[in-house]
Design a protein around this motif. Structure first.
Motif, PDB file in Angstrom:
ATOM      1  N   PHE A  68      10.610   8.829 -12.057  1.00 49.90           N
ATOM      2  CA  PHE A  68      10.656   7.384 -12.297  1.00 49.90           C
ATOM      3  C   PHE A  68      11.311   6.657 -11.121  1.00 49.90           C
ATOM      4  CE2 PHE A  68      10.086   8.071 -16.952  1.00 49.90           C
ATOM      5  CZ  PHE A  68       9.067   7.161 -17.135  1.00 49.90           C
ATOM      6  N   GLY A  69      12.378   7.236 -10.587  1.00 51.63           N
ATOM      7  CA  GLY A  69      13.058   6.631  -9.447  1.00 51.63           C
ATOM      8  C   GLY A  69      12.171   6.567  -8.214  1.00 51.63           C
ATOM      9  N   ALA A  70      11.362   7.601  -8.017  1.00 55.76           N
ATOM     10  CA  ALA A  70      10.438   7.588  -6.880  1.00 55.76           C
ATOM     11  C   ALA A  70       9.402   6.476  -7.035  1.00 55.76           C
ATOM     12  CB  ALA A  70       9.758   8.954  -6.743  1.00 55.76           C
ATOM     13  N   TRP A  71       8.868   6.329  -8.242  1.00 58.05           N
ATOM     14  CA  TRP A  71       7.918   5.236  -8.477  1.00 58.05           C
ATOM     15  C   TRP A  71       8.595   3.879  -8.288  1.00 58.05           C
ATOM     16  CZ3 TRP A  71       2.935   5.295  -8.296  1.00 58.05           C
ATOM     17  CH2 TRP A  71       2.224   6.437  -8.613  1.00 58.05           C
ATOM     18  N   LEU A  72       9.814   3.753  -8.760  1.00 57.58           N
ATOM     19  CA  LEU A  72      10.566   2.510  -8.579  1.00 57.58           C
ATOM     20  C   LEU A  72      10.734   2.199  -7.103  1.00 57.58           C
ATOM     21  CD1 LEU A  72      12.338   0.189  -9.756  1.00 57.58           C
ATOM     22  CD2 LEU A  72      14.249   1.775  -9.613  1.00 57.58           C
ATOM     23  N   TYR A  73      11.082   3.209  -6.324  1.00 54.33           N
ATOM     24  CA  TYR A  73      11.286   2.998  -4.887  1.00 54.33           C
ATOM     25  C   TYR A  73       9.985   2.571  -4.202  1.00 54.33           C
ATOM     26  CZ  TYR A  73      12.161   3.919   0.008  1.00 54.33           C
ATOM     27  OH  TYR A  73      12.257   3.799   1.368  1.00 54.33           O
ATOM     28  N   TYR A  74       8.893   3.290  -4.459  1.00 54.25           N
ATOM     29  CA  TYR A  74       7.649   3.005  -3.749  1.00 54.25           C
ATOM     30  C   TYR A  74       6.930   1.763  -4.252  1.00 54.25           C
ATOM     31  CZ  TYR A  74       7.796   7.277  -1.052  1.00 54.25           C
ATOM     32  OH  TYR A  74       8.154   8.253  -0.179  1.00 54.25           O
ATOM     33  N   GLU A  75       7.020   1.455  -5.544  1.00 60.10           N
ATOM     34  CA  GLU A  75       6.286   0.312  -6.080  1.00 60.10           C
ATOM     35  C   GLU A  75       7.068  -0.991  -6.046  1.00 60.10           C
ATOM     36  OE1 GLU A  75       3.136   2.157  -9.243  1.00 60.10           O
ATOM     37  OE2 GLU A  75       5.021   1.397 -10.020  1.00 60.10           O
ATOM     38  N   VAL A  76       8.392  -0.914  -6.147  1.00 62.19           N
ATOM     39  CA  VAL A  76       9.175  -2.141  -6.266  1.00 62.19           C
ATOM     40  C   VAL A  76      10.032  -2.385  -5.027  1.00 62.19           C
ATOM     41  CG1 VAL A  76      10.917  -3.341  -7.645  1.00 62.19           C
ATOM     42  CG2 VAL A  76       9.187  -1.949  -8.767  1.00 62.19           C
ATOM     43  N   ILE A  77      10.810  -1.406  -4.624  1.00 67.47           N
ATOM     44  CA  ILE A  77      11.778  -1.607  -3.546  1.00 67.47           C
ATOM     45  C   ILE A  77      11.112  -1.588  -2.177  1.00 67.47           C
ATOM     46  CG2 ILE A  77      13.819  -0.649  -2.433  1.00 67.47           C
ATOM     47  CD1 ILE A  77      14.629   0.396  -5.227  1.00 67.47           C
ATOM     48  N   ARG A  78      10.307  -0.566  -1.914  1.00 64.05           N
ATOM     49  CA  ARG A  78       9.763  -0.383  -0.563  1.00 64.05           C
ATOM     50  C   ARG A  78       8.564  -1.283  -0.290  1.00 64.05           C
ATOM     51  NH1 ARG A  78       7.035   4.869   1.906  1.00 64.05           N
ATOM     52  NH2 ARG A  78       6.946   4.202   4.064  1.00 64.05           N
ATOM     53  N   SER A  79       7.551  -1.183  -1.087  1.00 64.67           N
ATOM     54  CA  SER A  79       6.335  -1.957  -0.820  1.00 64.67           C
ATOM     55  C   SER A  79       5.709  -2.408  -2.130  1.00 64.67           C
ATOM     56  CB  SER A  79       5.331  -1.112  -0.036  1.00 64.67           C
ATOM     57  OG  SER A  79       4.970   0.038  -0.762  1.00 64.67           O
ATOM     58  N   PRO A  80       5.808  -3.675  -2.412  1.00 64.89           N
ATOM     59  CA  PRO A  80       5.225  -4.169  -3.664  1.00 64.89           C
ATOM     60  C   PRO A  80       3.716  -4.339  -3.591  1.00 64.89           C
ATOM     61  CG  PRO A  80       6.395  -5.926  -2.557  1.00 64.89           C
ATOM     62  CD  PRO A  80       6.590  -4.696  -1.733  1.00 64.89           C
ATOM     63  N   GLY A  81       3.033  -3.410  -2.961  1.00 65.22           N
ATOM     64  CA  GLY A  81       1.577  -3.442  -2.868  1.00 65.22           C
ATOM     65  C   GLY A  81       0.959  -2.606  -3.971  1.00 65.22           C
TER      66      GLY A  81
END
Length: 148
Positions: A68-81
């Protein structure tokens, strides 16, 4: 109960997009963190086999939280694409059943104290399953793509 109702309302009413994705990722990660913390607290307040039961369950919940944290990082924090597959969390999610099955094998509430628990056998089985999971995750997809 109130959180479940709120989550359902936001999921049904909310329009697909960054805000709904962020809400979903943040709440999922937070719930896994809370569950892991509660299991670790239960582990610290018990002894013996019961402690190991809760440690193993917390490890499994932590693995799900890692995904879940990885998805949070990639979808929200790093790139909201647009969503991309997350490499960082998949092995943890794929191997999540290993500590959960080990926790079930501990049987902390069992009244049969005379049965000796062979930890070395369990360790061997967990390691065997772990390496099968690593093989399936790393080697098997590459074999599929190279055949095309």
């Amino acid at each position: 109960m109130g959180f479940l109702l709120l989550y359902t309302i936001v999921s049904v009413v909310g329009r697909p997009g960054f805000a709904l994705t962020a809400f979903s990722d943040i709440t999922g990660t937070a719930l896994c963190l809370v569950a892991t913390a509660m299991m670790l607290w239960a582990a610290l307040s018990n002894q013996g086999r019961t402690r190991w039961f809760w440690i193993l369950l917390a490890t499994g919940a932590g693995m799900v939280g890692c995904n879940f944290g990885a998805w949070l990082y990639y979808e929200v924090i790093r790139s909201p694409g647009p969503a991309r597959p997350v490499l960082g969390g998949h092995p943890a999610l794929f191997c999540n059943p290993v500590p959960m099955m080990a926790a079930a094998a501990m049987r902390p509430g069992s009244r049969q104290r005379e049965q000796k628990f062979h930890l070395t056998t369990l360790n061997f089985l967990i390691l065997l399953l772990w390496w099968v999971c690593v093989y399936m995750f790393l080697v098997y997809p590459n074999g599929i793509h190279s055949a095309e």
